[in-house]
Design a protein around this motif. Structure first.
Motif: not given
Length: 263
Positions: A77-79, A176-178, A183-186, A210-214
């Motif tokens: 899902v993350f990928r 590069e920003l995204i 990478m940090f959100a992982f 706070i992380n939406p991916l969570y």
């Protein structure tokens, strides 16, 4: 002439020939000369689930039947999300010849990226099935919640992709920003760790949530593994969906017409 994001998405789904065929053609040309072919699309998921999953599970003292499915579903899902968002930042400059030739329905190029990410997601499903077979907590009835939540994730990818695609056409640094943000959100997404290790009410638990991916990962994985989904996750995803589509529609209507000039 301003364009409507939702209107363009509807038109893209009504006329899918360009983005479906071009995605299929790219994948065919990528794998047809390989001796192992589509196995290479499955290989990363297998290695990550059973290699990295087995290693980290043993390292943290978790049972393989519990940790491998947790990591495997979270990983695919993350990928799906990260491939979509990362490649959307470069998709419009990458299709400049089509856009300058008059194909200015930008959602075609966004859907092309999401379709490719979905291909890799589907190719990873056999590994997911094996992981769920060995799972000690898998619940068939969880599919009733997991499938609608998965479509909710895709809807959120839709507006996120539109925003980063338009921004990426204007600013090359957005790619590069995204990439750095993802990478940090992982690290703050429960993939190689369990959500219970960062409980709500603690500093690390608050930062993680706070992380939406969570929430995007948890909404799909938790019901499959017999875990409850927090009410805050449903609220978070709903607010993301409504607020995100509103912001994306404004950005798209205001700036999409400038994309041919920017690229």
């Amino acid at each position: 002439m301003s364009r409507s994001l939702i209107g363009d998405y509807i038109d893209s789904f009504r006329n899918p020939g360009f983005w479906t065929y071009s995605t299929w053609l790219e994948l065919v040309t990528k794998y047809r000369r390989s001796r192992l072919g589509l196995f290479w699309a499955l290989c990363p998921a297998v290695i990550y689930m059973f290699g990295v999953g087995g290693f980290f599970g043993h390292l943290q003292g978790h049972e393989p039947g519990m940790f491998i499915p947790h990591l495997g579903i979270g990983y695919v899902v993350f990928r799906l999300i990260t491939i979509s968002l990362s490649e959307c930042t470069t998709t419009l400059p990458g299709h400049s010849s089509f856009i300058l030739d008059g194909r200015v329905r930008l959602t075609d190029y966004i859907l092309r990226v999401v379709a490719k990410a979905m291909f890799y997601f589907v190719m990873a499903l056999p590994a997911i099935v094996v992981a769920l077979i060995i799972s000690s907590t898998f619940r068939w009835e969880g599919l009733i919640i997991a499938i609608p939540c998965f479509f909710l994730v895709l809807l959120n990818i839709g507006w996120m992709g539109a925003i980063v695609a338009v921004l990426g056409a204007r600013l090359q640094d957005v790619h590069e920003l995204i990439g750095s943000i993802l990478m940090f959100a992982f690290l703050f997404t429960p993939i190689i760790w369990f959500g219970s290790q960062a409980p709500l009410g603690t500093v690390r638990g608050t930062i993680a949530r706070i992380n939406p991916l969570y929430h995007m990962v948890e909404s799909v994985r938790a019901p499959l593994l017999g875990e409850p989904i927090a009410n805050s996750t449903f609220l978070y995803l709903t607010l993301m969906l409504l607020g995100g589509w509103l912001i994306a529609s404004i950005v798209y209507r205001r700036y999409a017409r400038f994309v041919p000039v920017w690229i």
